[in-house]
Write a protein that holds these residues in place. Sequence first.
Motif, short mmCIF file in Angstrom:
data_model
loop_
_atom_site.label_atom_id
_atom_site.label_comp_id
_atom_site.label_asym_id
_atom_site.label_seq_id
_atom_site.Cartn_x
_atom_site.Cartn_y
_atom_site.Cartn_z
N ARG A 81 14.54 28.77 23.52
CA ARG A 81 13.32 28.07 23.14
C ARG A 81 12.08 28.87 23.57
NH1 ARG A 81 12.29 24.83 19.29
NH2 ARG A 81 13.85 23.28 19.85
N GLU A 87 8.96 22.38 21.73
CA GLU A 87 9.34 21.47 22.81
C GLU A 87 10.72 21.84 23.36
OE1 GLU A 87 9.35 16.72 23.74
OE2 GLU A 87 10.45 17.40 22.00
N ARG A 89 13.53 20.36 24.48
CA ARG A 89 14.14 19.03 24.52
C ARG A 89 15.16 18.90 25.63
NH1 ARG A 89 13.60 18.71 18.67
NH2 ARG A 89 15.34 20.13 18.55
N ARG A 92 13.31 18.23 28.75
CA ARG A 92 12.63 16.93 28.67
C ARG A 92 13.59 15.81 29.05
NH1 ARG A 92 11.48 12.44 25.94
NH2 ARG A 92 13.47 12.74 24.93
#
Lengths: 151, 113
Positions: A81, A87, A89, A92
């Motif tokens: 990423r 984002e 994920r 997160r």
Amino acid sequence: MEGLFVLGMSVSLVVVGLIAGRAVEAKHLRDLAIREQALRHVATCNLRRLPANLAVQEAFLVTGTVAVANDYFKTFASGLRNLFGGEMRSYRSLMERARREAMCRMLAQADAAGARIVWNVRYETACLHGQERNKPGGVEVIVYGTALKTA
Amino acid sequence: MIVVNTEYIPGKRIVAIKGLVQGNTVRAKHIGKDIGASLKNIVGGELKGYTELLVESRREALSRMLAQAEELGCNAVVNVRFATSSITSGAAELYCYGTAVVVEEAPAPGGTV
């Protein structure tokens, strides 16, 4: 030959991380949903001041702490990423699980003492060092607040 | 000793402020737990050893802060805050601080100061 072995090792760790990590995460999320449902009668707020008309019998500090590990797949996915942006994920969901777990533990402590409100809630997060440089091994979360017993 | 992380205590009145009190600790777990944690890093999940470490650290830091407050002749600590930092791998610093105060019963129910 040695390079191939290292590559195979890494790939298998990513696969193990993907399968086991997903299973651990799904189980944790299911478990959290049940516990959050059971603790819904304890209200939380992060206000500094309470409504003046609330008659309070007792006020005391409640805390919840947890340390959650990052899995190998999350580390790998975040590396990818970082190349493309966007984002993360995988991280997160790790942060979300840690916060919800800590919150559940704090609410359980308040609930066990007979409090129905936790007021002035604060979160504190720290990153745990991993094996590799600049790659977190996990996160630790502390959540705390003042539990109130109302008359 | 009343400990809260709010600026006042419902039903109590602050009669004296004795100043900032603080407590901290840096703790580590034995190598076995660290090895266990690094294995956990492959599959994910809770790091029970480190959670335990956090709980112990929090108790230790809080009790050091409370000892300071007691020395000052206080019966409550308000506006308590926690802060953490990772000093080195396998160890965590936990720091807590608050304002030591003397409180007495407020005449009005639910009264605030």
